[in-house]
Design an enzyme around this catalytic site. Structure first.
Site, PDB file in Angstrom:
ATOM      1  CB  THR A   1      -2.914  -4.847  38.065  1.00 27.51           C
ATOM      2  OG1 THR A   1      -2.785  -3.862  39.118  1.00 27.51           O
ATOM      3  CG2 THR A   1      -2.579  -4.204  36.718  1.00 27.51           C
TER       4      THR A   1
ATOM      5  CD  GLU B   1     -20.198   0.164  42.410  1.00 29.35           C
ATOM      6  OE1 GLU B   1     -20.167  -0.615  43.385  1.00 29.35           O
ATOM      7  OE2 GLU B   1     -20.829   1.237  42.391  1.00 29.35           O
TER       8      GLU B   1
ATOM      9  CB  VAL C   1     -17.555  -4.073  47.136  1.00 31.73           C
ATOM     10  CG1 VAL C   1     -18.604  -4.890  47.892  1.00 31.73           C
ATOM     11  CG2 VAL C   1     -16.474  -3.579  48.078  1.00 31.73           C
TER      12      VAL C   1
ATOM     13  CB  ALA D   1     -17.919  -8.250  39.986  1.00 35.45           C
TER      14      ALA D   1
ATOM     15  CG  LEU E   1     -23.530  -7.174  41.901  1.00 36.21           C
ATOM     16  CD1 LEU E   1     -23.664  -7.950  43.212  1.00 36.21           C
ATOM     17  CD2 LEU E   1     -24.828  -7.235  41.114  1.00 36.21           C
TER      18      LEU E   1
ATOM     19  N   GLY F   1     -12.477 -18.309  36.145  1.00 34.14           N
ATOM     20  CA  GLY F   1     -12.183 -16.885  36.295  1.00 34.14           C
ATOM     21  C   GLY F   1     -12.862 -16.190  37.443  1.00 34.14           C
TER      22      GLY F   1
ATOM     23  CD  GLU G   1      -8.874 -10.952  43.960  1.00 30.29           C
ATOM     24  OE1 GLU G   1      -7.815 -10.406  43.554  1.00 30.29           O
ATOM     25  OE2 GLU G   1     -10.001 -10.428  43.797  1.00 30.29           O
TER      26      GLU G   1
ATOM     27  CE  LYS H   1     -14.676  -8.771  46.792  1.00 33.13           C
ATOM     28  NZ  LYS H   1     -15.369  -9.898  46.114  1.00 33.13           N
TER      29      LYS H   1
ATOM     30  N   GLY I   1     -16.417 -12.901  38.011  1.00 32.53           N
ATOM     31  CA  GLY I   1     -16.354 -13.183  36.578  1.00 32.53           C
ATOM     32  C   GLY I   1     -15.746 -12.020  35.825  1.00 32.53           C
TER      33      GLY I   1
END
Length: 816
Positions: free
Chosen positions: A558, A609, A612, A614, A616, A667, A670, A685, A799
């Site tokens: 969420t 993880e 920051v 997504a 990666l 998508g 936020e 981030k 994404g």
């Protein structure tokens, strides 16, 4: 000779008694030249009803008569179902007479208003007397001749009613004399019941029918003892607590004694001793699956290569702690403690004492705790009064979990593995005991943790197939939905290739929540959730905590601030947290640090993880640098997939608002796009990265050079889009100014020298940020090891699919 014993469930009704008759017939065929002794328990549940009847009578409650009528009717119905009509009369008469005796005794108890231990033994003895007589009659009706023998004529005890001690010398003599002189091949004997030297009825303790069979088997040096029950042998753990518990095909006498003393209900603890001294093999068999192998209990068994044979537990334990500086170096304290308990017939289950001699702890039955305190405080009254010893301290609500196995001896690391496994799952150990035989390692823990502890230990010591991970997922929207789809797709792969069984046992969105200990079917999770109860965050968290499942992981998918505020409650219960939600890690530094500290303190994981980049591996890479001793000197990054997408697609031919709306529709943003456009999300981030690099940083410490007009940032999301359309000239000027100089617009975050800043920059073709397309992110780590050429992490930074995959990766990290 061979001895067979049948438990209460085996003779619970006429149908089951027929199964018993069939097993007895097969036993006679198997050993036709030997004598066979069959020991029978009361019909299932009858002993409890008889005890209840006596208690009601003593309390002046006439409802005991109704209970006794039901007992009588149950036995009469069994006779009518098992015995041909022409042979029923004498059996029915005998049953009726015994039931009248029970009623007469209870009537006397009712009139006196008192139920002595001796009278209680007399009342409960009728259960075995009745059932064994009916079995004997059934076998006779089938043409299988037998002699019914009253065990009170065979087994002599003291007068400690309720749990009498056997006089083995006299008992062995009586059994040998009777069975050697008798010409019959088959004998039916009531279990549980004996007599003292005056002929008064005594009992051998609950479960004493096993003991009866073992006493007789030992006395006559039987070739084997078979204990027929409703399970197919002793198991690695209680199957009511551990669904994956397995049957133990072979086990030693010593291991069986340890497991039975520590809660294994298949066999009554004293049973082993009479047969062990004679080396008589004991079979545990299933009346309802007689073809199953069962468990063979015999001497030195090394047929099972596992160091651990079984895991057992005892509930309702109280821990008594006697402490004081006056105990150090003074002989006799332990003796006086145990004498005071023994004098009040309080059995000590576990003992532990530190080498400092400052304290000694013993575990006893919780029901006897207050009685024990009175006895011990009285014994040490002088020492307590003079301050040399503290009054006895009692802790209740505890249980003992024990690892048992002959092969544990001289195998290093078993204790460490045991305590490491339960410690990682937040199970606190209050006391530890291990005998010099190294056959048993016992730990006192909270009773509420027993199921989790036993499952964790069983998983670590017995289950080579997979480790079970229990997920509680909050958030089933865009990213959450993708995560659930990925989990469903990979379930089989994880189990086959990584030995992980990942189950969703709890799920919630803003409206509904649902739980399932068996795991929610991911083919139909939307239907299950829709039928769930109304979502209440407090109840959701409390349910997770109270379920206390092993290897639990809470997954927050969420962007909800309230959800982020409950992480501490979960971590403090050793429940790992995987957070896609950035709120916790970008909140006040004190809360961020608290969560990190809780994770360390309670052996849980706090993984984020996807906060920051997504999917990666940005935070993981940074953590690896720090753990390996590197020092971060500077971080430069494009951290917003949304802003990168927007500035890669905005060229003035479409309005800035339209490009932002496209990003939201695909998508990348936020839920509220203003968090991205304002730079707030990028601030979060870079702050998280700075914190992970060891810097104490809060949002107010970060400079935000925003490009958004203030008028766009007020009102609703709809107002936001309308205002951006009005401000199109402003956005076009920003774009044109960069384009005219051959540069691109990138929203860059930078951390260096303890300071952080974010803002829109014009970057030229020499910049690492220039060739950054679509929704990609890039992070440049400048460190002592990478001073000039930075370590670069680059890829899709937004994404639902890639974000979900990042959450998935964190779940797997937490699982290991």
């Amino acid at each position: 000779m061979q001895v067979l014993k049948f438990g209460g469930t085996s003779v619970a009704n006429a149908e089951n008694m027929n199964k018993v008759s069939s097993i007895v017939q097969q036993a006679l065929v198997r050993m036709p030249q030997s004598k066979t002794i069959v020991v029978v328990s009361a019909l299932g549940g009858v002993t409890d009803v008889l005890l209840q009847s006596g208690g009601l009578a003593a309390a002046g409650d006439e409802s005991y008569k109704e209970l006794l009528q039901k007992v009588e009717q149950r036995h009469l119905e069994a006779v009518k179902a098992l015995i041909p009509v022409t042979q029923q009369s004498s059996v029915l008469s005998w049953v009726k007479q015994r039931c009248n005796e029970i009623e007469d005794i209870c009537n006397g108890v009712f009139l006196l208003g008192e139920l002595s231990a001796r009278t209680k033994d007399r009342i409960v003895s009728f259960g075995e007397l009745l059932s064994s007589k009916i079995i004997a009659a059934r076998l006779n009706a089938l043409g299988i001749e037998n002699i019914w023998v009253d065990s009170r004529e065979l087994i002599r005890t003291d007068s400690h009613y309720g749990s009498a001690s056997v006089d083995f010398s006299l008992t062995n003599s009586l059994c040998n004399d009777f069975f050697s002189a008798a010409a019959a091949k088959l004998f039916i004997v009531p279990g549980f019941v004996a007599a003292d030297d005056k002929g008064n009825t005594t009992t051998l303790g609950r479960g004493g029918s096993d003991y009866t069979a073992a006493i007789i088997a030992g006395a006559v040096s039987a070739q084997s003892l078979e204990i027929w029950t409703d399970v197919s042998g002793m198991m690695t753990a209680d199957p009511r607590l551990v669904p994956n518990a397995r049957i133990l095909p072979h086990i030693s006498y010593q291991e069986a004694m340890e497991l039975s003393h520590f809660g294994a209900k298949v066999i009554y603890p004293p049973t082993i001793q009479p047969v062990m001294s004679k080396n008589i093999p004991v079979w545990i068999k299933n009346t309802f699956a007689p073809e199953d192998h069962g468990t063979l209990i015999e001497n030195d068994v090394h047929k099972n290569g596992n160091n651990i044979r079984g895991i057992s537990s005892i509930s309702k334990i109280a821990l008594l702690s006697l402490e004081g500086s006056g105990m150090v170096g003074i002989p006799g304290f332990s003796r006086r403690l145990f004498e005071s308990l023994a004098n009040d017939f309080i059995n000590v289950i576990l003992i532990t004492q530190g080498s400092s001699e400052h304290s000694i702890c013993v575990g006893i039955d919780e029901a006897l705790a207050e009685k024990a305190k009175l006895a011990v405080d009285k014994t040490f009254a002088h020492e307590i009064e003079t301050g040399r010893v503290e009054p006895l301290r009692i802790e209740k609500g505890l249980a003992i979990v024990a690892l048992v196995g002959d092969n544990m001896k001289s195998h290093p690391g078993i204790s460490g593995k045991m305590f490491g496994a339960i410690g990682r799952n937040g199970v606190n150990v209050r006391a530890i005991a291990q005998g010099s035989s190294e056959r048993n390692i016992s730990a006192v823990i909270a009773a509420t943790d027993v199921k989790k502890a036993i499952n964790v230990l069983h998983e670590d010591f017995f289950e080579t197939t997979y480790k079970q991970i229990n997920l509680f997922v909050a958030g089933t929207g865009n990213v959450g939905g993708k995560l659930l789809a990925q989990l469903k797709q990979q379930q089989q792969y994880l189990q086959q290739n990584m030995r992980l069984q990942v189950r969703i046992v709890g799920m919630a969105n803003s409206k509904k929540m649902v739980f399932s200990d068996e795991g929610i079917d991911l083919d139909n999770w939307r239907d299950h959730l829709q039928k769930g109860e109304t979502m209440d965050l407090g109840n959701f968290v409390e349910t997770i905590r109270s379920k206390n499942l092993r290897n639990s992981v809470f997954v927050d998918v969420t962007a909800n601030e309230l959800v982020a505020q409950v992480y501490d409650q979960l971590l403090a219960k050793s429940i790992s947290v995987v957070a896609c939600n950035k709120v916790a890690c970008s909140s006040a530094f004190a809360y961020y640090k608290k969560l990190k500290d809780l994770a360390r303190e309670y052996n849980a994981f706090f993984l984020f993880e996807t906060n920051v980049g997504a999917g990666l591996p940005v935070i993981g890479t940074l953590n690896d640098l720090m753990r390996s001793g590197d020092v971060v000197t500077r971080i430069e990054a494009v951290l917003s997939g949304t802003l990168n997408f927007v500035f890669n697609n905005y060229d003035g031919t479409r309005s800035f608002a339209q490009v932002v709306k496209q990003a939201q529709d695909e998508g990348y943003t936020e839920p509220d796009p203003r968090l991205d456009l304002s730079g707030t999300d990028v601030m979060r981030k870079i702050m998280i990265l700075a914190r992970e690099a060891g810097e104490r940083l809060d949002m107010e410490d970060i400079t935000n050079n925003t490009f958004m007009p203030a008028s766009c940032m007020v009102g609703s999301v709809d107002d936001f889009y309308k205002e951006m359309e009005k401000q199109e000239k402003h956005f076009k000027e920003i774009y044109q100014k960069a384009a005219e100089s051959g540069k691109k617009l990138k929203f860059v975050a930078k951390f260096e020298g303890g300071k952080a800043a974010v803002g829109l920059q014009h970057v030229d073709s020499q910049s690492d940020f220039y060739h950054l397309y679509g929704k990609d992110n890039v992070v440049l780590f400048y460190t002592n090891r990478y001073p000039d050429q930075p370590l670069v992490v680059k890829g899709a930074g937004a994404g639902a699919e890639v974000t979900a995959s990042g959450v998935f990766a964190d779940i797997i990290r937490a699982a290991h």
